[in-house]
Structure formats: structure tokens, C-alpha cells
Design an enzyme around this catalytic site. Structure first.
Site, PDB file in Angstrom:
ATOM      1  N   HIS A   7       0.723  -1.116   0.022  1.00  0.00           N
ATOM      2  CA  HIS A   7       0.007  -0.131  -0.031  1.00  0.00           C
ATOM      3  C   HIS A   7       1.019   1.293  -0.015  1.00  0.00           C
ATOM      4  O   HIS A   7       2.006   1.256   0.357  1.00  0.00           O
ATOM      5  CB  HIS A   7      -0.938   0.055   1.335  1.00  0.00           C
ATOM      6  CG  HIS A   7      -2.054  -1.014   0.987  1.00  0.00           C
ATOM      7  ND1 HIS A   7      -1.996  -2.114   1.503  1.00  0.00           N
ATOM      8  CD2 HIS A   7      -3.425  -0.656   0.849  1.00  0.00           C
ATOM      9  CE1 HIS A   7      -3.276  -2.833   1.136  1.00  0.00           C
ATOM     10  NE2 HIS A   7      -3.988  -1.850   0.789  1.00  0.00           N
ATOM     11  N   LYS A  33      -0.903   4.952   4.720  1.00  0.00           N
ATOM     12  CA  LYS A  33      -1.915   4.052   5.472  1.00  0.00           C
ATOM     13  C   LYS A  33      -1.417   3.818   6.729  1.00  0.00           C
ATOM     14  O   LYS A  33      -0.144   3.790   7.024  1.00  0.00           O
ATOM     15  CB  LYS A  33      -1.707   2.611   4.525  1.00  0.00           C
ATOM     16  CG  LYS A  33      -2.771   1.776   4.982  1.00  0.00           C
ATOM     17  CD  LYS A  33      -2.839   0.407   4.248  1.00  0.00           C
ATOM     18  CE  LYS A  33      -3.745  -0.457   4.867  1.00  0.00           C
ATOM     19  NZ  LYS A  33      -5.327   0.155   4.726  1.00  0.00           N
TER      20      LYS A  33
HETATM   21  P1  NAP Z   1      -7.185  10.017   4.052  1.00  0.00           P
HETATM   22  O1  NAP Z   1      -7.097  10.643   2.592  1.00  0.00           O
HETATM   23  O2  NAP Z   1      -6.286  10.355   5.105  1.00  0.00           O
HETATM   24  O3  NAP Z   1      -8.562  10.598   4.447  1.00  0.00           O
HETATM   25  C1  NAP Z   1      -9.114  10.283   5.837  1.00  0.00           C
HETATM   26  C2  NAP Z   1     -10.218  11.339   6.159  1.00  0.00           C
HETATM   27  O4  NAP Z   1     -10.603  11.189   7.580  1.00  0.00           O
HETATM   28  C3  NAP Z   1      -9.638  12.890   5.980  1.00  0.00           C
HETATM   29  O5  NAP Z   1     -10.819  13.612   5.514  1.00  0.00           O
HETATM   30  C4  NAP Z   1      -9.528  13.196   7.533  1.00  0.00           C
HETATM   31  O6  NAP Z   1      -9.625  14.792   7.547  1.00  0.00           O
HETATM   32  C5  NAP Z   1     -10.652  12.507   7.870  1.00  0.00           C
HETATM   33  N1  NAP Z   1     -10.478  12.433   9.531  1.00  0.00           N
HETATM   34  C6  NAP Z   1      -9.413  11.859  10.136  1.00  0.00           C
HETATM   35  N2  NAP Z   1      -9.497  11.983  11.408  1.00  0.00           N
HETATM   36  C7  NAP Z   1     -10.712  12.695  11.615  1.00  0.00           C
HETATM   37  C8  NAP Z   1     -11.307  13.075  12.907  1.00  0.00           C
HETATM   38  N3  NAP Z   1     -10.972  13.069  14.048  1.00  0.00           N
HETATM   39  N4  NAP Z   1     -12.580  13.460  12.713  1.00  0.00           N
HETATM   40  C9  NAP Z   1     -13.342  13.637  11.496  1.00  0.00           C
HETATM   41  N5  NAP Z   1     -12.495  13.204  10.125  1.00  0.00           N
HETATM   42  C10 NAP Z   1     -11.404  12.749  10.369  1.00  0.00           C
HETATM   43  O7  NAP Z   1      -7.492   8.422   3.872  1.00  0.00           O
HETATM   44  P2  NAP Z   1      -8.205   7.577   2.623  1.00  0.00           P
HETATM   45  O8  NAP Z   1      -7.233   7.147   1.717  1.00  0.00           O
HETATM   46  O9  NAP Z   1      -9.272   8.344   2.049  1.00  0.00           O
HETATM   47  O10 NAP Z   1      -8.552   6.309   3.693  1.00  0.00           O
HETATM   48  C11 NAP Z   1      -9.785   6.597   4.404  1.00  0.00           C
HETATM   49  C12 NAP Z   1      -9.929   5.280   5.086  1.00  0.00           C
HETATM   50  O11 NAP Z   1     -10.521   4.207   4.171  1.00  0.00           O
HETATM   51  C13 NAP Z   1      -9.023   4.535   5.685  1.00  0.00           C
HETATM   52  O12 NAP Z   1      -9.309   3.722   6.746  1.00  0.00           O
HETATM   53  C14 NAP Z   1      -8.566   3.628   4.628  1.00  0.00           C
HETATM   54  O13 NAP Z   1      -7.655   2.688   5.179  1.00  0.00           O
HETATM   55  C15 NAP Z   1      -9.801   3.321   4.144  1.00  0.00           C
HETATM   56  N6  NAP Z   1      -9.842   2.573   2.769  1.00  0.00           N
HETATM   57  C16 NAP Z   1     -10.581   1.646   2.548  1.00  0.00           C
HETATM   58  C17 NAP Z   1     -10.657   1.050   1.015  1.00  0.00           C
HETATM   59  C18 NAP Z   1     -11.649   0.080   0.943  1.00  0.00           C
HETATM   60  O14 NAP Z   1     -11.765  -0.231  -0.220  1.00  0.00           O
HETATM   61  N7  NAP Z   1     -12.719  -0.260   1.868  1.00  0.00           N
HETATM   62  C19 NAP Z   1     -10.004   1.771   0.171  1.00  0.00           C
HETATM   63  C20 NAP Z   1      -9.025   2.632   0.449  1.00  0.00           C
HETATM   64  C21 NAP Z   1      -8.864   3.020   1.694  1.00  0.00           C
HETATM   65  P3  NAP Z   1      -8.378  15.734   8.059  1.00  0.00           P
HETATM   66  O15 NAP Z   1      -7.889  15.914   6.713  1.00  0.00           O
HETATM   67  O16 NAP Z   1      -9.104  16.759   9.002  1.00  0.00           O
HETATM   68  O17 NAP Z   1      -7.603  14.637   9.023  1.00  0.00           O
END
Ligand code: NAP
Length: 266
Positions: A155, A159
Site C-alpha cells: 500500500h 496508510k
Molecule cells: P485520507 O485521505 O487520509 O482521508 C481520511 C479522512 O478522514 C480525511 O478527510 C480526514 O480529515 C478525516 N479524518 C481524520 N481524522 C478525523 C477526525 N478526528 N474527525 C473527522 N474526520 C477525520 O484516507 P483515505 O485514503 O481516504 O482512506 C480513508 C479510510 O478508508 C482509511 O481507513 C483507509 O484504510 C480506508 N480505505 C478503504 C478502502 C476500501 O476499499 N474499504 C480503500 C481505500 C482506503 P483531516 O484532513 O481533517 O485529517
């Protein structure tokens, strides 16, 4: 199809942005609110780079759920926040669809109990990519014939959790059908800790984190004079969106918590 009202948590994130595009372009989806800790009081359309959706943004989910009445919460945040949000959504009678990874077995049991008690559908899917789900299913099929298996998940370096939710789920699915076996030489020694990866019921799991990667996994099986490699690659976050759409549509028709997209695919 009936309109599905959605609240999204994590709209500025990499997955969140892609999911907003999905909601914007799906006629029967409507965004009624978003949770973003730094943009409370604004609209999604006020944020540069996000689609022209005039859904209000709230700093926290509880305030959001008191103001708007969504059918579904789509959570794409971090493990701690995602866990809190899923519980809160169920308490407010809202169906969670969770892509956030890093939930423990205990979290899942607690959330399963809460969904059952509330008689509400909920879907937690560590991987929304249909191809990744097939990779897990094919690996489970192969594990009946090959006891020796190692999983390498790769990844991007932002992550937070390791091994990935998909890696753990693959190991669990393989363990269901594989005769238990401790792999490698019985006397093997690690000269550097971690060299042989994590150990899940004797299955070795290795996590690679590098810039440039998105989400990839190889499942390697070894047998008598042969190996079998099953590999899936997500090259962008669009690859997850058909699974997100399927989960949002399906969560409206069920009244229990389902873990894993494979359990809702025909
Ligand atoms: P990312 O770009 O880091 O986005 C995370 C989001 O969560 C950001 O908007 C962040 O806002 C917000 N966040 C963090 N802490 C927070 C809080 N205390 N209160 C409210 N919002 C908060 O991550 P991503 O790549 O989009 O991935 C998000 C999640 O999905 C992860 O857990 C990842 O492992 C998972 N994922 C899942 C799949 C699937 O197929 N299921 C695929 C890819 C990723 P800030 O900017 O304010 O921190």
C-alpha cells in the site's frame, strides 16, 4: 430505485473525494450532509476541489445526525473515528457503510450486536474493489489444495494500519478451509525481527508501504514443484466505487451487520 439520503464522513480524504463524485453522479443518491472537523458551517461546494453539492458540513457526526435525517452514513476516516461514527449512526437509527479499515474483532462483535439490537443494516468492507474480493475468494479456493501460503500486501505510505484489512480478511478466509500448519523450517530463526512477517495461524503476512502504490496484494501458494500466485491491483480509488455503490444500495435491504463485500456479492 428510491432516493437514498447519505451523510459522508471524511469528504476531503482521498476515498471521500471519489465517493462524493460517485454520489454526485448517481441519480438515486443524494448527499444531505458531511462531517469534516475543519469546515463546519460551510457547504461541500464551498471547498475547493469538491463537487458542486450544496450539502451542509458539520464538525461532528452527532450534531449532523441531530440536524439531518440520512438513511446511510458513509464513513471513510480513521479507525478510532470510524468506530465511534459507526456506533453513533446505529444509535441514531442510521445505516452505516464503512470503508474505514483497522477495526478489531472485538469492535466488529460489539457493532454486530448493536446492529442486531437496533434491527438495522450495516456493512463494513475492508476492500470495496470487486477484483480484490474475487482475489480473496480464489485464494480461499486454492487454499484447499495448497497448505503453504504467504500473503504480501502493498500500500501507499500514508496508510495507518498494518497488516491491511484485506490482508487480515484473506488470512481469515484461508484459515477457514486450510488445514493448520506452521510454515517454514521448524528451526528457522529471524536474525532481524519481522523478517518472516506477521503470523496468522501459521500463515505469514507481509506489509509493504511505499509512495506510488495504491492498494495491491499477492497471495503466494507453494506446493510440490509448483507455485501459484493470485494478485490484485487497485491503480486508483475509482476502483473501489462500484463496491461502495453496491454496499449503499444493499445496506437499505438488510437488518444485520455484514462484514466483507464478498457476503453481499451474488
Ligand atoms: P485520507 O485521505 O487520509 O482521508 C481520511 C479522512 O478522514 C480525511 O478527510 C480526514 O480529515 C478525516 N479524518 C481524520 N481524522 C478525523 C477526525 N478526528 N474527525 C473527522 N474526520 C477525520 O484516507 P483515505 O485514503 O481516504 O482512506 C480513508 C479510510 O478508508 C482509511 O481507513 C483507509 O484504510 C480506508 N480505505 C478503504 C478502502 C476500501 O476499499 N474499504 C480503500 C481505500 C482506503 P483531516 O484532513 O481533517 O485529517
Amino acid at each position: 430505485m428510491n432516493e437514498i439520503k447519505i451523510v459522508i464522513a471524511g469528504p476531503r480524504g482521498r476515498m471521500g473525494k471519489e465517493a462524493l463524485h460517485l454520489i454526485h453522479t448517481t441519480p438515486h443518491f443524494s448527499l444531505v450532509g458531511a462531517v469534516d472537523r475543519i469546515n463546519g458551517g460551510k457547504l461541500i461546494s464551498d471547498i475547493e476541489g469538491l463537487p458542486a453539492l450544496d450539502a451542509p458540513i458539520y464538525e461532528d457526526l452527532e450534531t449532523c445526525l441531530q440536524q439531518v435525517k440520512p438513511d446511510v452514513l458513509l464513513d471513510l476516516t480513521t479507525p478510532e473515528i470510524g468506530r465511534k461514527h459507526t456506533k453513533l449512526a446505529l444509535e441514531y437509527g442510521v445505516r452505516p457503510v464503512v470503508g474505514t479499515t483497522g477495526f478489531s474483532a472485538q469492535d466488529l462483535t460489539e457493532l454486530q450486536d448493536l446492529a442486531e439490537q437496533k434491527e438495522l443494516g450495516a456493512i463494513i468492507a475492508p476492500n470495496f474493489a470487486i477484483g480484490a474480493v474475487l482475489m480473496m475468494k480464489f485464494s480461499q479456493m486454492a487454499a484447499k489444495y495448497f497448505q503453504d501460503v504467504e500473503i504480501i500486501e502493498l500500500h501507499h505510505n500514508q496508510k495507518l494500519d498494518a497488516p491491511s484489512g484485506t490482508g487480515i480478511k484473506t488470512a481469515e478466509m484461508i484459515a477457514e478451509v486450510r488445514e493448520k500448519k506452521q510454515q517454514g523450517h521448524p528451526d528457522e530463526k529471524e536474525h532481524i525481527t519481522g523478517a518472516r512477517g506477521a503470523d496468522f495461524e501459521g500463515i505469514r503476512l507481509h506489509s509493504v508501504r511505499l509512495p506510488g502504490l495504491i492498494a495491491h496484494q499477492e497471495v503466494l501458494f507453494g506446493g510440490d514443484g509448483q507455485t501459484l500466485t493470485i494478485r490484485h491491483d487497485s491503480y486508483n480509488r475509482e476502483s473501489f466505487m462500484s463496491g461502495v455503490q453496491l454496499a449503499i444500495e444493499t445496506v437499505m435491504k438488510i437488518d444485520l451487520l455484514v462484514y466483507g463485500l464478498e457476503n453481499i456479492m451474488e
